[in-house]
Design a protein around this motif. Structure first.
Motif, short mmCIF file in Angstrom:
data_model
loop_
_atom_site.label_atom_id
_atom_site.label_comp_id
_atom_site.label_asym_id
_atom_site.label_seq_id
_atom_site.Cartn_x
_atom_site.Cartn_y
_atom_site.Cartn_z
N GLU A 232 43.69 -9.03 -24.50
CA GLU A 232 44.64 -9.60 -23.54
C GLU A 232 43.94 -10.65 -22.68
O GLU A 232 42.85 -10.42 -22.16
CB GLU A 232 45.24 -8.49 -22.66
N GLY A 233 44.59 -11.79 -22.56
CA GLY A 233 44.03 -12.90 -21.82
C GLY A 233 43.35 -13.94 -22.69
O GLY A 233 43.00 -15.02 -22.18
N ASP A 234 43.13 -13.65 -23.96
CA ASP A 234 42.50 -14.63 -24.85
C ASP A 234 43.46 -15.78 -25.13
O ASP A 234 44.69 -15.63 -25.10
CB ASP A 234 42.08 -13.97 -26.16
N LEU A 235 42.89 -16.94 -25.45
CA LEU A 235 43.66 -18.11 -25.84
C LEU A 235 43.60 -18.26 -27.36
O LEU A 235 42.53 -18.13 -27.96
CB LEU A 235 43.12 -19.37 -25.16
N VAL A 236 44.75 -18.53 -27.96
CA VAL A 236 44.84 -18.64 -29.41
C VAL A 236 45.57 -19.91 -29.78
O VAL A 236 46.32 -20.49 -28.99
CB VAL A 236 45.57 -17.41 -30.02
N ASP A 237 45.33 -20.37 -31.01
CA ASP A 237 46.07 -21.47 -31.61
C ASP A 237 47.03 -20.89 -32.65
O ASP A 237 46.61 -20.17 -33.55
CB ASP A 237 45.12 -22.47 -32.29
N VAL A 238 48.30 -21.21 -32.50
CA VAL A 238 49.34 -20.66 -33.39
C VAL A 238 49.97 -21.82 -34.15
O VAL A 238 50.39 -22.82 -33.56
CB VAL A 238 50.41 -19.90 -32.59
N SER A 239 50.02 -21.68 -35.46
CA SER A 239 50.63 -22.71 -36.31
C SER A 239 51.69 -22.07 -37.19
O SER A 239 51.60 -20.90 -37.56
CB SER A 239 49.56 -23.39 -37.19
N GLY A 240 52.70 -22.86 -37.50
CA GLY A 240 53.81 -22.39 -38.33
C GLY A 240 54.73 -23.55 -38.66
O GLY A 240 54.48 -24.70 -38.28
N ALA B 296 44.83 -17.95 -34.71
CA ALA B 296 43.38 -18.07 -34.76
C ALA B 296 42.86 -18.30 -33.35
O ALA B 296 43.59 -18.79 -32.49
CB ALA B 296 42.96 -19.22 -35.67
N PRO B 297 41.61 -17.94 -33.07
CA PRO B 297 41.05 -18.21 -31.74
C PRO B 297 41.10 -19.69 -31.41
O PRO B 297 40.90 -20.55 -32.27
CB PRO B 297 39.60 -17.70 -31.86
N ALA B 298 41.40 -19.99 -30.16
CA ALA B 298 41.56 -21.38 -29.74
C ALA B 298 40.22 -22.09 -29.68
O ALA B 298 39.19 -21.50 -29.35
CB ALA B 298 42.25 -21.44 -28.38
#
Length: 273
Positions: A161-169, A261-263
């Motif tokens: 919780e609190g992590d930044l992620v990159d989301v693609s779709g 994936a991790p940002a």
């Protein structure tokens, strides 16, 4: 009185004539100039930790479930997208620099029946003894140490919780649309005799340049393309429901496949220039 004539050379090899000889009977041959190779300058630079084509870490695939409201402990209202996980996220193949030319971890997601896959797809999974999986994606990494085939990737171990992620779709396809909906153009007057309401208008000059510039914003197909939203915050992780709550909107309709994936953050896992 006879004039002395100059004869051509009998040798078969053609030699270039100097500029001092100007005879109408002798052709002048110009040899191409040889380009001298320039010295190679070796530039020593520190290799970046993560390049543009590499991921900051291995990720997972998930399914978009929908959006809802979430209230933090401080009482702040946050719009979140609920992301669920089906059976899968199993390492199906490990690619190394020595064999494949690059390091990557191939991950499979969403179990299906055998009839849903082709024979080449089934043969690829059966080679490693893995169940039939619908989606296969790669995560390019600097090193693949610590990963094994048939290893299951748990989002609880990868994210907190609190992590930044990159989301693609894939975004929602909206079909063929005009300039107002597609590019947020303004419409013309609806009264006072105007006949230009939602038309595009002029798209270029007449004589100069005599054509339409490439990249001109015009009506066309809207949506249905792959996009990536960067640096989204993970608000909540629910182990019982097996879901993630990510702040903001994610591409696609409910049921859409997402890649998380991790940002990549400059200064943290991407070096500053």
């Amino acid at each position: 009185m006879s004039l002395p004539l100059k004869t051509l050379p009998t040798s078969t090899t053609l030699t270039p004539l100097t500029t001092s000889l100007h005879s109408p009977f002798l052709p002048i041959f110009h040899l191409p100039k040889l380009k001298t190779p320039k010295p190679l300058s070796v530039r020593i630079s520190k290799s970046p930790s993560i390049s543009a084509s590499l991921e900051a870490g291995v990720g997972v695939m998930a399914t978009k479930l929908g959006m809802m409201s979430f209230f933090e402990e401080s009482g702040t209202f946050v719009p979140v997208t609920v992301v669920g996980f089906r059976e899968g996220n199993i390492v199906t193949q490990i690619k190394t620099d020595a064999i494949d030319g690059y390091n990557a971890v191939q991950v499979g997601y969403r179990r299906v029946r055998d009839k849903k896959l082709t024979k080449p797809e089934m043969g690829h999974l059966e080679k490693s003894g893995i169940i039939p999986l619908r989606h296969l994606q790669e995560f390019r990494l600097q090193s693949v140490d610590g990963f094994e085939v048939t290893q299951k990737l748990d989002f609880n171990e990868l994210f907190k919780e609190g992590d930044l992620v990159d989301v693609s779709g894939t975004t929602i396809g909206k079909g063929f649309q005009g300039g107002i909906k597609r590019h947020n153009f303004k419409r013309g007057q609806m009264t006072h005799g105007s006949k230009s309401h939602r038309q595009l208008g002029s798209i270029g000059a007449g004589t100069t340049p005599g054509r339409v510039y490439k990249g001109k914003k015009m009506p066309g197909r809207m949506g249905g393309t792959k996009t990536k939203i960067r640096k989204l915050k993970i608000v909540k992780i629910d182990d019982e429901l097996n879901i993630l709550m990510i702040k903001g909107a994610l591409p696609g309709k409910p049921g859409n496949l997402l890649r998380i994936a991790p940002a990549k953050i400059v200064g943290k896992n991407i070096p500053k220039n």
